[in-house]
Write an enzyme that holds these catalytic residues in place. Structure first.
Site, PDB file in Angstrom:
ATOM      1  CE  LYS A 122      -3.584   2.470   2.500  1.00  0.00           C
ATOM      2  NZ  LYS A 122      -4.617   2.416   3.527  1.00  0.00           N
ATOM      3  CE  LYS A 174      -6.255   1.842  -0.395  1.00  0.00           C
ATOM      4  NZ  LYS A 174      -6.850   1.803   0.904  1.00  0.00           N
ATOM      5  CE1 TYR A 193     -15.142   3.498  -2.443  1.00  0.00           C
ATOM      6  CE2 TYR A 193     -13.275   3.831  -3.927  1.00  0.00           C
ATOM      7  CZ  TYR A 193     -13.786   3.722  -2.644  1.00  0.00           C
ATOM      8  OH  TYR A 193     -12.951   3.828  -1.562  1.00  0.00           O
TER       9      TYR A 193
HETATM   10  C1  PBG Z   1      -7.072   3.422   5.565  1.00  0.00           C
HETATM   11  C2  PBG Z   1      -7.575   3.360   4.171  1.00  0.00           C
HETATM   12  C3  PBG Z   1      -7.499   4.351   3.195  1.00  0.00           C
HETATM   13  C4  PBG Z   1      -8.136   3.847   2.068  1.00  0.00           C
HETATM   14  C5  PBG Z   1      -8.602   2.585   2.390  1.00  0.00           C
HETATM   15  N1  PBG Z   1      -8.224   2.288   3.685  1.00  0.00           N
HETATM   16  C6  PBG Z   1      -6.985   5.728   3.264  1.00  0.00           C
HETATM   17  C7  PBG Z   1      -5.576   6.024   3.515  1.00  0.00           C
HETATM   18  O1  PBG Z   1      -4.724   5.154   3.598  1.00  0.00           O
HETATM   19  O2  PBG Z   1      -5.306   7.204   3.666  1.00  0.00           O
HETATM   20  C8  PBG Z   1      -8.283   4.570   0.767  1.00  0.00           C
HETATM   21  C9  PBG Z   1      -9.330   4.067  -0.159  1.00  0.00           C
HETATM   22  C10 PBG Z   1      -9.616   4.982  -1.270  1.00  0.00           C
HETATM   23  O3  PBG Z   1      -8.949   6.016  -1.470  1.00  0.00           O
HETATM   24  O4  PBG Z   1     -10.566   4.682  -2.012  1.00  0.00           O
HETATM   25  N2  PBG Z   1      -8.066   3.020   6.474  1.00  0.00           N
END
Ligand code: PBG
Length: 328
Positions: free
Chosen positions: A197, A249, A314
């Site tokens: 991530k 991600k 989404y």
């Molecule tokens: C953290 C989390 C995030 C997203 C999913 N889980 C935000 C981040 O890391 O700042 C982002 C998902 C998206 O942007 O659609 N709980």
């Protein structure tokens, strides 16, 4: 010979021919719908930066989950937006808290017809917006956070989550959550590890979606966009710690990483088409600059082609509807 033996255009001449030779497809069962549920909401609240996406009430969440099941989606991923936040994200552990209540409602609604997943992270629950608890110096405290993650995993499993999705990028999070789940008798609760991530500007709209309180950034725990090799380390650690699925991600700016991970992983690979990816396509389409439907399909196909077995998007329900209508 004046002409090549192969004339690739032969296989492109009709829609039927193209469909026959398509190397990847989009199937509802490979799609996971991320949803937001907001505490105290009387009506679904539309998100400005994500046209078409809302913060659900508990009731509208149930309907969205029922529709997802009806459409044959693979799963649903829940995010909670609590009314009150504190330094340690206590509401995440409350069985009656917004996320745990949402999990319970969705599970009751869909049973085993759809995999019920929940985001396992503190950022929605802390008043400072970080994914973990802070030391006196304001640094995210890895090991103190792990202890809470373990309890959060158990709370979510107890609410009915089939799969938990640790997204905070703390070192050792998969191992600690696995241990906590097993100790509490939840051996069958799976872990979808947000393995690679990245610290991304494309999470922007999500921060509105969860009313994030974050003022700084997440660079001390999420990955640097410059790094490819490091993703392999993150994935191998998560696999060693017992991840049942691994995720990359964001998706579109990280298709090379997704391909790398798909090549080495011996568990299914997921990719998250995040809020900013959604917002960019919606915004360009709203301006008439791109064809919305084609761009959505192409974006998800590219993620599948790069190696994702499943895709969080989404547009999951909308895509499934198109498939049902034979438009795809
Ligand atoms: C953290 C989390 C995030 C997203 C999913 N889980 C935000 C981040 O890391 O700042 C982002 C998902 C998206 O942007 O659609 N709980």
């Amino acid at each position: 010979m004046s002409f090549p033996t192969h004339r690739p255009r032969r296989l492109r001449q009709s829609a039927a021919m193209r469909r026959l030779v398509a190397e990847v497809r989009i199937h509802p069962a490979d799609l996971i719908l991320p949803v937001f549920v907001r505490e105290g909401a009387a009506e679904p609240i539309p998100l400005q930066s994500m046209p078409g996406v809302v913060q659900h009430t508990q009731d509208s969440l149930r309907s969205a989950a029922a529709e997802a099941a009806e459409l044959g989606l693979g799963g649903i991923m829940l995010f909670g937006v609590p009314e009150t936040r504190d330094a340690i994200g206590s509401a995440s552990l409350d069985p009656a808290g917004v996320l745990n209540a949402g999990i319970r409602a969705v599970k009751q609604e869909v049973g085993d017809s759809l995999v019920v997943m929940s985001d396992l992270c503190l950022d929605e629950f802390t008043d400072h917006g970080h994914c973990g608890v802070l030391t006196a110096d304001g640094v995210v405290d890895n090991d103190a956070t792990l202890e809470i993650y373990g309890r959060m995993g158990v709370a979510q499993a107890e609410a009915g989550a089939d799969m938990v999705g640790p997204s905070g990028m703390m070192d050792g999070q998969v191992a600690v959550i696995r241990q906590a789940l097993d100790d509490a008798g939840h051996q069958d609760t799976a872990i979808l590890a947000y393995a690679a991530k990245y610290s991304s500007a494309f999470y922007g709209p999500f921060r509105e979606a969860v009313d994030s309180q974050l003022t700084g950034d997440r660079k001390t725990y999420q990955m640097d966009p410059a790094n490819r090799r490091e993703a392999m380390l993150e994935v191998s650690l998560d696999l060693d710690e017992g991840a049942d699925l691994v995720m990359v991600k964001p998706a579109m700016s990280y298709l090379d990483i997704l391909r790398d991970v798909a090549e080495v992983s011996d568990v299914p690979v997921s990719a998250y088409q995040i809020s900013g990816e959604y917002a960019m396509i919606e915004a360009a389409a709203a301006n008439g600059w791109i064809n919305r439907d084609q761009a959505i399909i192409e974006s998800v196909l590219s993620i599948r082609r790069a190696g994702a077995d499943s895709v969080l998007t989404y547009w999951a329900s909308e895509l499934a509807r198109w498939i049902k209508e034979g438009r795809l």
